[in-house]
Scaffold this motif. Structure first.
Motif, PDB file in Angstrom:
ATOM      1  N   ALA A 131       0.816  -1.218   0.000  1.00  0.00           N
ATOM      2  CA  ALA A 131       0.000   0.000   0.000  1.00  0.00           C
ATOM      3  C   ALA A 131       0.844   1.260   0.000  1.00  0.00           C
ATOM      4  O   ALA A 131       0.377   2.325  -0.412  1.00  0.00           O
ATOM      5  N   ASP A 132       2.099   1.165   0.451  1.00  0.00           N
ATOM      6  CA  ASP A 132       2.982   2.327   0.512  1.00  0.00           C
ATOM      7  C   ASP A 132       3.899   2.442  -0.697  1.00  0.00           C
ATOM      8  O   ASP A 132       4.657   3.404  -0.811  1.00  0.00           O
ATOM      9  N   ALA A 133       3.844   1.462  -1.589  1.00  0.00           N
ATOM     10  CA  ALA A 133       4.740   1.454  -2.742  1.00  0.00           C
ATOM     11  C   ALA A 133       4.346   2.522  -3.753  1.00  0.00           C
ATOM     12  O   ALA A 133       3.163   2.829  -3.920  1.00  0.00           O
ATOM     13  N   PRO A 134       5.318   3.106  -4.437  1.00  0.00           N
ATOM     14  CA  PRO A 134       4.991   4.047  -5.510  1.00  0.00           C
ATOM     15  C   PRO A 134       4.225   3.342  -6.626  1.00  0.00           C
ATOM     16  O   PRO A 134       4.292   2.111  -6.758  1.00  0.00           O
ATOM     17  N   ALA A 135       3.523   4.101  -7.435  1.00  0.00           N
ATOM     18  CA  ALA A 135       2.745   3.530  -8.532  1.00  0.00           C
ATOM     19  C   ALA A 135       3.648   2.723  -9.457  1.00  0.00           C
ATOM     20  O   ALA A 135       4.721   3.170  -9.856  1.00  0.00           O
ATOM     21  N   GLY A 136       3.213   1.496  -9.776  1.00  0.00           N
ATOM     22  CA  GLY A 136       3.957   0.638 -10.678  1.00  0.00           C
ATOM     23  C   GLY A 136       5.077  -0.145 -10.030  1.00  0.00           C
ATOM     24  O   GLY A 136       5.797  -0.868 -10.721  1.00  0.00           O
ATOM     25  N   GLU A 137       5.245  -0.021  -8.710  1.00  0.00           N
ATOM     26  CA  GLU A 137       6.294  -0.764  -8.012  1.00  0.00           C
ATOM     27  C   GLU A 137       5.709  -1.592  -6.883  1.00  0.00           C
ATOM     28  O   GLU A 137       4.565  -1.383  -6.457  1.00  0.00           O
ATOM     29  N   ALA A 138       6.499  -2.518  -6.387  1.00  0.00           N
ATOM     30  CA  ALA A 138       6.102  -3.363  -5.264  1.00  0.00           C
ATOM     31  C   ALA A 138       7.328  -3.643  -4.417  1.00  0.00           C
ATOM     32  O   ALA A 138       8.458  -3.689  -4.929  1.00  0.00           O
ATOM     33  N   PRO A 139       7.157  -3.845  -3.100  1.00  0.00           N
ATOM     34  CA  PRO A 139       8.307  -4.164  -2.246  1.00  0.00           C
ATOM     35  C   PRO A 139       9.016  -5.433  -2.721  1.00  0.00           C
ATOM     36  O   PRO A 139       8.359  -6.390  -3.125  1.00  0.00           O
ATOM     37  N   PRO A 140      10.341  -5.475  -2.711  1.00  0.00           N
ATOM     38  CA  PRO A 140      11.079  -6.667  -3.149  1.00  0.00           C
ATOM     39  C   PRO A 140      10.717  -7.915  -2.351  1.00  0.00           C
ATOM     40  O   PRO A 140      10.806  -9.028  -2.870  1.00  0.00           O
ATOM     41  N   GLN A 141      10.363  -7.739  -1.092  1.00  0.00           N
ATOM     42  CA  GLN A 141       9.948  -8.866  -0.263  1.00  0.00           C
ATOM     43  C   GLN A 141       9.009  -8.358   0.819  1.00  0.00           C
ATOM     44  O   GLN A 141       9.034  -7.190   1.189  1.00  0.00           O
ATOM     45  N   GLU A 142       8.143  -9.258   1.302  1.00  0.00           N
ATOM     46  CA  GLU A 142       7.141  -8.862   2.287  1.00  0.00           C
ATOM     47  C   GLU A 142       7.738  -8.726   3.681  1.00  0.00           C
ATOM     48  O   GLU A 142       7.468  -7.765   4.392  1.00  0.00           O
ATOM     49  N   ALA A 143       8.553  -9.710   4.087  1.00  0.00           N
ATOM     50  CA  ALA A 143       9.123  -9.692   5.434  1.00  0.00           C
ATOM     51  C   ALA A 143      10.381  -8.823   5.469  1.00  0.00           C
ATOM     52  O   ALA A 143      11.100  -8.714   4.469  1.00  0.00           O
ATOM     53  N   PRO A 144      10.670  -8.206   6.597  1.00  0.00           N
ATOM     54  CA  PRO A 144      11.895  -7.414   6.716  1.00  0.00           C
ATOM     55  C   PRO A 144      13.139  -8.280   6.514  1.00  0.00           C
ATOM     56  O   PRO A 144      13.157  -9.460   6.863  1.00  0.00           O
ATOM     57  N   ARG A 145      14.165  -7.695   5.941  1.00  0.00           N
ATOM     58  CA  ARG A 145      15.429  -8.383   5.708  1.00  0.00           C
ATOM     59  C   ARG A 145      16.393  -8.031   6.838  1.00  0.00           C
ATOM     60  O   ARG A 145      16.479  -6.877   7.255  1.00  0.00           O
ATOM     61  N   THR A 146      17.104  -9.018   7.348  1.00  0.00           N
ATOM     62  CA  THR A 146      18.098  -8.764   8.388  1.00  0.00           C
ATOM     63  C   THR A 146      19.467  -9.231   7.902  1.00  0.00           C
ATOM     64  O   THR A 146      19.577 -10.188   7.119  1.00  0.00           O
ATOM     65  N   ALA A 147      20.502  -8.536   8.349  1.00  0.00           N
ATOM     66  CA  ALA A 147      21.869  -8.884   7.948  1.00  0.00           C
ATOM     67  C   ALA A 147      22.838  -8.334   8.975  1.00  0.00           C
ATOM     68  O   ALA A 147      22.556  -7.345   9.650  1.00  0.00           O
ATOM     69  N   CYS A 148      23.990  -8.983   9.070  1.00  0.00           N
ATOM     70  CA  CYS A 148      25.041  -8.530   9.982  1.00  0.00           C
ATOM     71  C   CYS A 148      26.197  -8.012   9.143  1.00  0.00           C
ATOM     72  O   CYS A 148      26.834  -8.767   8.403  1.00  0.00           O
ATOM     73  N   ALA A 149      26.435  -6.710   9.240  1.00  0.00           N
ATOM     74  CA  ALA A 149      27.536  -6.102   8.488  1.00  0.00           C
ATOM     75  C   ALA A 149      28.779  -6.044   9.366  1.00  0.00           C
ATOM     76  O   ALA A 149      28.715  -5.635  10.527  1.00  0.00           O
ATOM     77  N   GLN A 150      29.905  -6.453   8.804  1.00  0.00           N
ATOM     78  CA  GLN A 150      31.173  -6.389   9.530  1.00  0.00           C
ATOM     79  C   GLN A 150      32.047  -5.367   8.805  1.00  0.00           C
ATOM     80  O   GLN A 150      32.493  -5.594   7.671  1.00  0.00           O
ATOM     81  N   VAL A 151      32.254  -4.220   9.441  1.00  0.00           N
ATOM     82  CA  VAL A 151      32.894  -3.083   8.780  1.00  0.00           C
ATOM     83  C   VAL A 151      33.995  -2.495   9.658  1.00  0.00           C
ATOM     84  O   VAL A 151      34.188  -2.914  10.809  1.00  0.00           O
ATOM     85  N   SER A 152      34.689  -1.513   9.126  1.00  0.00           N
ATOM     86  CA  SER A 152      35.761  -0.869   9.874  1.00  0.00           C
ATOM     87  C   SER A 152      35.192  -0.095  11.063  1.00  0.00           C
ATOM     88  O   SER A 152      34.035   0.326  11.038  1.00  0.00           O
ATOM     89  N   PRO A 153      35.981   0.115  12.112  1.00  0.00           N
ATOM     90  CA  PRO A 153      35.473   0.759  13.326  1.00  0.00           C
ATOM     91  C   PRO A 153      34.899   2.154  13.110  1.00  0.00           C
ATOM     92  O   PRO A 153      34.029   2.587  13.862  1.00  0.00           O
TER      93      PRO A 153
END
Length: 226
Positions: free
Chosen positions: A109-131
């Motif tokens: 319902a919040d997507a712009p016209a002509g688009e859809a969310p890539p996935q329904e459920a939230p995506r989680t990830a662990c980023a390992q980066v510089s301090p």
């Protein structure tokens, strides 16, 4: 001795009171909001992702939605802000920090016209980066491509949405109904709350009273001139 207010003065006073009491038509925005995870809960971030530098063990959330640009009314990520659940299986590495990320692409319902969310459920990830990495740099490690506007506002994550960036939307504009959602007052024009759009019944009655007072004032002034 002070005289009593005349009818025209009363009419103007009532009109000003009604206009002051009537709610202004605010706007919402379609945008990616940025959140800090603290104590398992989400808090609206006070810095942008390009300037925030989360510490090791932090949780950062991103949510795409149509909502007001305010902490109390913005839509939060729909996944829990838990570092252990996201980064628990990622071993610590010397000279690197771990940042748990939740990317919520929001509702259809919040997507712009002509688009859809890539996935329904939230995506989680662990980023390992510089301090010294920013939240934006941590996000880029796990959710490319990112899209920014000329003012460095985050407009797209993982290519979504393809266009648009924080565009305003009138609050009175009804949202499209979700396929699985029951019909609600906000989606059914015949059941809408009068306060959601157009003048309220109280305001209309008040304006009618002002008009009646104005007419009486004109009639009274004509009597005096005869």
């Amino acid at each position: 001795m002070r005289g009593r207010p005349t009818l025209p003065a009363l009419a103007v006073g009532i009109l000003l009171t009604l206009l002051a009491a009537s709610p202004a038509l605010a706007s919402s925005y379609r945008y990616w909001s940025f959140w800090d995870g603290a104590g398992g809960r989400w808090q609206y971030a006070t810095q942008g992702p390009s300037s925030a530098r989360p510490a090791d063990g932090s949780v950062q959330g991103f949510r795409f939605a149509v909502s007001k640009d305010a902490a109390a009314e913005a839509a939060q990520p729909r996944a829990a802000a838990g570092f252990a659940a996201i980064c628990g299986s990622t071993p610590a590495v010397e000279g690197r920090k771990r940042v748990a990320l939740v990317v919520d692409f929001g509702l259809a319902a919040d997507a712009p016209a002509g688009e859809a969310p890539p996935q329904e459920a939230p995506r989680t990830a662990c980023a390992q980066v510089s301090p010294d990495a920013t939240a934006a740099e941590a996000l880029a490690e796990v959710a490319k491509p990112l899209r920014y506007d000329s003012a460095a506002l985050l407009c797209g994550i993982s290519g979504y949405p393809k266009q648009g960036c924080g565009e305003p939307m009138a609050d009175a504009e009804p949202k499209p109904a979700q396929p699985s959602a029951p019909q609600s007052a906000a989606q059914d024009p015949s059941a809408q709350d009068p306060s959601d759009g157009g003048p309220s019944a109280g305001l209309l009655v008040g304006l009618a009273a002002v008009a009646a007072l104005a007419a009486a004032a004109i009639w009274q002034s004509r009597r005096r001139t005869r």
